[in-house]
Motif scaffolding. Structure first.
Motif: not given
Length: 304
Positions: A110, A180-181, A183-185, A187, A189-191, A240
């Motif tokens: 990561e 940011l979105l 990064l969360l994907n 990681g 966290v979100i799809t 994503a």
């Protein structure tokens, strides 16, 4: 790390970011007149009063002149220009310090993505700051256009730079939302599918945010801020979705729901010989030698 170490790390990162901002600010203070003229130039060219159209000239077309009100106004303006320049120009440093604080909590695979995020975050922030600078003439024209005819309009320079600073920071940070979105994907966290399902609410939310963030709130200025963020949001959704597809190809169980079992290999396999403990090495509460009981390791049975 324990909490004290995290706080100490946060303090060190913040200190480095603040030092970078201060260094750039000091340099900007030396050239603040040139920077101030650079910031006010497009607005003066758009709504500035020409020769014979200044105060008391009875001009029919609304125009405006910059003014410094008060004895301390030039000093205050110098500080504001320097601080704004310091925050914008030193953005690569404090964005890197933000990544460096988060990096210890990431896996090795990561961290390479995080370097890419920092490399993309700096241009995005600068692009948002440039957009704020680009819409300044349009914003000033919309505001000055509300002035009744034959009125004189003055722009207090300190208030003007307050608006410029707010717009530059807000526009720059708003351009970081797609990053940011993503990064969360990455990681997990979100799809991408969930992000795609949010598109109606996100478009409305971005529009409301643009209305609040822009000083005028007129449709043109709102669109100039909202449209690029919406485009970046759909671009982040595409990234994503592509990442989710790549992840599913590498994980055969990625398509299973949370309550669905994956395929297990139930073929029996030998487990090898279990170490036997001699009766003489048993603890005092162990069974006698005639009844060896369960196999023990270091005084504990295999279940324990």
């Amino acid at each position: 790390m324990p909490l004290a170490e995290h706080l100490r790390e946060l303090r060190n990162r913040l200190l480095k970011a603040v030092v970078a901002i201060i260094v750039v600010t000091v340099v900007a203070l030396i050239y603040y007149k040139q920077i101030a003229e650079f910031l006010t130039g497009p607005v003066s060219d758009t709504v500035g009063c020409k020769d014979g159209e200044g105060l008391g000239s009875g001009h029919a077309k609304p125009c405006a002149d910059f003014t410094a009100n008060g004895l301390l106004a030039p000093f205050t303006i110098m500080l504001k220009v320097g601080m704004m320049t310091g925050v914008v120009v030193s953005s690569p440093v404090w964005l890197y310090q933000l990544w460096a604080f988060l990096a210890p909590g990431l896996h090795n695979h990561e961290k390479k993505y995080a370097l890419g995020f920092v490399a993309a975050g700096v241009p995005l922030f600068l692009a948002g700051a440039w957009l704020a600078y680009a819409v300044l003439p349009t914003t000033a024209g919309a505001l000055v256009g509300l002035t009744p005819e034959n009125w004189d309009n003055l722009f207090p320079a300190d208030e003007f730079f307050d608006i410029v600073t707010r717009m530059v920071i807000v526009f720059g940070l708003a351009f970081e939302l797609p990053l940011l979105l993503v990064l969360l994907n990455f990681g997990g966290v979100i799809t991408g599918r969930r992000m795609l399902g949010w598109w109606r609410g996100m478009v409305i939310g971005i529009t409301v945010f643009a209305a609040v963030a822009t000083p005028t709130g007129d449709p043109l200025t709102m669109s100039l801020l909202a449209a690029p963020i919406v485009v970046l949001y759909f671009g982040a959704t595409g990234v994503a979705l592509f990442n989710d597809r790549r992840r599913r190809r590498g994980n055969p169980d990625a398509g299973l729901s949370d309550d669905e079992a994956s395929d297990l290999d139930l073929t029996p396999a030998p487990i090898g010989d279990i170490e036997q403990v001699s009766p003489s090495s048993r603890p005092n509460d162990a069974p006698d030698a005639a009844d060896p009981g369960p196999t023990r390791r270091n005084g504990y049975d295999d279940a324990t």
